[in-house]
Design a protein around this motif. Structure first.
Motif, short mmCIF file in Angstrom:
data_model
loop_
_atom_site.label_atom_id
_atom_site.label_comp_id
_atom_site.label_asym_id
_atom_site.label_seq_id
_atom_site.Cartn_x
_atom_site.Cartn_y
_atom_site.Cartn_z
N VAL A 1 -2.55 13.32 11.49
CA VAL A 1 -3.96 12.96 11.57
C VAL A 1 -4.37 11.97 10.48
CG1 VAL A 1 -6.33 13.83 11.41
CG2 VAL A 1 -4.65 15.02 12.83
N PRO A 2 -4.15 12.28 9.20
CA PRO A 2 -4.52 11.31 8.18
C PRO A 2 -3.74 10.01 8.25
CG PRO A 2 -3.37 13.18 7.20
CD PRO A 2 -3.67 13.54 8.61
N ARG A 3 -2.49 10.08 8.69
CA ARG A 3 -1.69 8.85 8.81
C ARG A 3 -2.30 7.91 9.85
NH1 ARG A 3 4.83 8.62 8.54
NH2 ARG A 3 5.10 6.37 8.76
N GLU A 4 -2.71 8.48 10.95
CA GLU A 4 -3.38 7.68 11.99
C GLU A 4 -4.69 7.11 11.47
OE1 GLU A 4 -5.54 8.32 16.36
OE2 GLU A 4 -4.32 9.92 15.48
N GLY A 5 -5.44 7.95 10.73
CA GLY A 5 -6.73 7.51 10.23
C GLY A 5 -6.63 6.35 9.26
N ILE A 6 -5.72 6.43 8.29
CA ILE A 6 -5.61 5.36 7.30
C ILE A 6 -5.03 4.10 7.92
CG2 ILE A 6 -3.29 5.87 6.39
CD1 ILE A 6 -6.46 4.99 4.36
N ALA A 7 -4.15 4.24 8.92
CA ALA A 7 -3.61 3.06 9.60
C ALA A 7 -4.72 2.28 10.28
CB ALA A 7 -2.54 3.48 10.61
N GLY A 8 -5.65 3.01 10.90
CA GLY A 8 -6.77 2.34 11.56
C GLY A 8 -7.66 1.60 10.58
N VAL A 9 -7.90 2.21 9.42
CA VAL A 9 -8.71 1.57 8.37
C VAL A 9 -8.06 0.28 7.90
CG1 VAL A 9 -9.52 1.82 5.99
CG2 VAL A 9 -9.78 3.72 7.60
N LEU A 10 -6.76 0.33 7.68
CA LEU A 10 -6.05 -0.85 7.16
C LEU A 10 -5.96 -1.94 8.22
CD1 LEU A 10 -3.25 0.92 5.10
CD2 LEU A 10 -5.40 -0.04 4.30
N ALA B 1 -14.77 5.10 9.09
CA ALA B 1 -13.73 4.80 10.08
C ALA B 1 -12.59 5.79 9.95
CB ALA B 1 -13.23 3.37 9.89
N TYR B 2 -12.22 6.12 8.72
CA TYR B 2 -11.16 7.09 8.50
C TYR B 2 -11.55 8.47 9.03
CZ TYR B 2 -8.10 10.39 6.16
OH TYR B 2 -7.23 11.42 5.92
N LEU B 3 -12.79 8.85 8.82
CA LEU B 3 -13.24 10.18 9.21
C LEU B 3 -13.30 10.39 10.72
CD1 LEU B 3 -16.03 10.92 6.58
CD2 LEU B 3 -13.64 11.60 6.54
N LYS B 4 -13.22 9.30 11.49
CA LYS B 4 -13.21 9.44 12.95
C LYS B 4 -11.99 10.22 13.41
CE LYS B 4 -15.87 5.27 14.03
NZ LYS B 4 -15.84 3.91 14.65
N THR B 5 -10.90 10.11 12.67
CA THR B 5 -9.69 10.84 13.05
C THR B 5 -9.42 12.02 12.11
OG1 THR B 5 -8.38 9.24 11.77
CG2 THR B 5 -8.57 8.87 14.14
N ASP B 6 -10.27 12.19 11.12
CA ASP B 6 -10.11 13.30 10.18
C ASP B 6 -11.48 13.92 9.90
OD1 ASP B 6 -9.05 15.09 8.42
OD2 ASP B 6 -8.71 13.66 6.81
N PRO B 7 -12.07 14.54 10.92
CA PRO B 7 -13.47 15.00 10.81
C PRO B 7 -13.66 16.31 10.08
CG PRO B 7 -12.60 15.58 12.95
CD PRO B 7 -11.50 14.84 12.24
N PHE C 1 0.85 -1.20 0.00
CA PHE C 1 0.00 0.00 0.00
C PHE C 1 0.88 1.24 0.00
CE2 PHE C 1 -2.49 3.30 2.20
CZ PHE C 1 -3.68 3.25 1.50
N GLY C 2 0.91 1.96 -1.12
CA GLY C 2 1.67 3.20 -1.23
C GLY C 2 0.84 4.38 -0.76
N SER C 3 1.36 5.13 0.21
CA SER C 3 0.54 6.15 0.86
C SER C 3 1.24 7.51 0.91
CB SER C 3 0.22 5.71 2.29
OG SER C 3 -0.43 6.73 3.01
N THR D 1 4.75 4.70 3.39
CA THR D 1 4.34 6.10 3.48
C THR D 1 5.49 7.04 3.12
OG1 THR D 1 2.80 5.58 5.27
CG2 THR D 1 3.41 7.89 4.99
N LYS D 2 5.18 8.01 2.26
CA LYS D 2 6.12 9.07 1.92
C LYS D 2 5.44 10.41 2.16
CE LYS D 2 9.45 6.42 0.45
NZ LYS D 2 10.77 6.38 1.13
N ASP D 3 6.22 11.42 2.53
CA ASP D 3 5.61 12.73 2.69
C ASP D 3 5.06 13.21 1.35
OD1 ASP D 3 8.77 13.46 2.31
OD2 ASP D 3 7.50 15.02 1.45
#
Length: 432
Positions: free
Chosen positions: A58-67, A347-353, A50-52, A82-84
């Motif tokens: 915030v988004p990094r935490e959100g997508i990690a939870g989804v995966l 699920a992602y939006l819980k950390t990126d509202p 998964f290339g991210s 993950t790359k910046d």
């Protein structure tokens, strides 16, 4: 398209189409390009690569939870690479020509079509037969390549508009302007009250592309805007000059030295109550004001031409694509199916509202008031655009648009030179 890529612009930021889209020859001197890809999955059928570009906290935490949830439900490991943002976009061309991850994050619209047309993305047309009822026809259109096939899975969206703090406006007795004249009058009042009328940060290069979009859509309408982005209109013509004439009326409302300020600093001007308005995306300003979301509101950029009113909303769509030759194709398609689901997006939006789920089946009852308004705002739009740097040839956005707009902000009285430069480059890019 022109044969020789244009030189990169030093002001490019996180959402701009960076030099990675310009071709391998433009990237040869950039160190570390080969390191971007992880080589996809392990090839054992049990791991999905998964290339991210979800690199901010915030988004990094959100997508990690989804995966993590995907792994629990499907028994597949996900190897996250993950790359910046800037590195990801600088290296994307070489990354895709090497051994990319099975699934990779990207953007709808022209950016998606660019790599699909180069044969660097996997065909998701069959997958859309399964996931298609999650999305609107407009979203499917945004996921469709020039060949009529689908190559993209929408994940979330966010509108661009004029953002402000209601508490500040209530104290001052300000009301939402319905027309451009009312916007200018309101900004003039704010200036006399000691408030920065329009917070602006253009150091990153891309933010004022969004202001151009708003002005052009309101002045000339959706059809002309799309045609202009496709290189079919004259940048020196009257319609474009009208846009810049309207823009000149706004400049006295601007925060001083916009080219020396990053957009985050401009957003903090709103957060601190020192600024009255900011033209920006809900995602950007929302992440800067996560503790003040209950005191953050927005309105559509006001009407300029009654023929078009405010019928178009700019709402970029972020999502995912499939590698051309994934190491674990079955697992990759399972992951993309999951990412298309309301459950994954919510699920992602819980950390990126500050964004909204792309799926029309997502339950919005748990949304905050800002998100609910964003959903309504986008749903009621007659037309939806992505963003200038997603809606046009990347070389034009990268060089002509950013440099032209920055030159205009530096010397707004020299519009003739600015538009001639943009017109010349458009001719070279779109007809060369």
């Amino acid at each position: 398209m022109a044969n020789t890529p244009l030189p990169p612009n030093p002001l490019l930021g996180r959402r701009t189409v960076l030099k990675g889209l310009l071709g391998a020859s433009a990237l040869a001197a950039v160190p570390g390009l080969a390191a971007c890809g992880s080589g996809g999955s392990a090839g054992d059928g049990k791991t999905v690569g998964f290339g991210s570009n979800y690199s901010d906290a915030v988004p990094r935490e959100g997508i990690a939870g989804v995966l993590d949830t995907f792994k629990q439900q499907n028994g597949l490991e996900v190897k996250i690479n993950t790359k910046d943002h800037e590195t990801y976009q600088q290296q994307i061309n070489n990354y895709l020509q090497g051994k990319p991850d099975d699934v990779w994050s990207w953007f709808a619209g022209y950016r998606m079509r660019f790599f699909a047309s180069k044969g660097l993305a996997g065909d998701l047309t069959e997958l859309w037969k399964t996931i298609g009822d999650n999305f609107t026809p407009a979203q499917k259109e945004a996921a469709t390549g020039s060949d009529g096939k689908q190559y993209f899975v929408p994940f979330y969206s966010y509108p661009w508009a004029v953002f402000y703090r209601p508490s500040i406006w209530k104290q001052r007795g300000y009301t939402v302007p319905k027309t451009f004249d009312e916007l200018i009058a309101l900004g003039t009042k704010m200036r006399s009250d000691g408030i920065v009328p329009m917070a602006v940060g253009q150091k990153n290069g891309w933010p004022q592309l969004g202001t151009f979009d708003q002005l052009n859509l309101r002045t000339n309408g959706y059809d002309f805007h799309v045609s202009l982005m496709a290189g079919k209109e004259d940048w020196q013509g009257k319609k474009v000059r009208d846009v810049f004439d309207n823009w000149k009326r706004m400049l006295p409302l601007y925060q001083e030295n916009p080219l020396g300020r990053e957009w985050q600093e401009a957003a903090q001007t709103i957060q601190q109550g020192k600024g009255g308005m900011m033209i920006v995306g809900s995602q950007q300003i929302g992440q800067q004001m996560k503790n003040e979301l209950n005191d953050l509101d927005f309105f559509a950029f006001p009407e300029i031409n009654p023929t078009y009113g405010t019928d178009t909303v700019e709402a970029p769509i972020d999502g995912f694509m499939l590698a051309k030759k994934p190491g674990n194709e079955d697992g990759a398609r399972k992951l993309l199916t999951y990412l298309a689901s309301p459950a994954a997006q919510l699920a992602y939006l819980k950390t990126d509202p500050v964004t909204i789920a792309a799926s029309g089946k997502a339950d919005t009852s748990g949304y905050n008031e800002l998100q609910k308004k964003c959903v309504k705002f986008v749903a009621e739009a007659k037309h939806i655009t992505q963003f200038l740097d997603r809606d046009t040839d990347p070389r034009f956005a990268n060089d002509a648009a950013i440099n032209g707009i920055n030159a205009f902000l530096t010397n707004p009285n020299d519009v003739n030179t600015v538009l001639k430069g943009m017109a010349d480059q458009a001719k070279n890019i779109f007809t060369g």
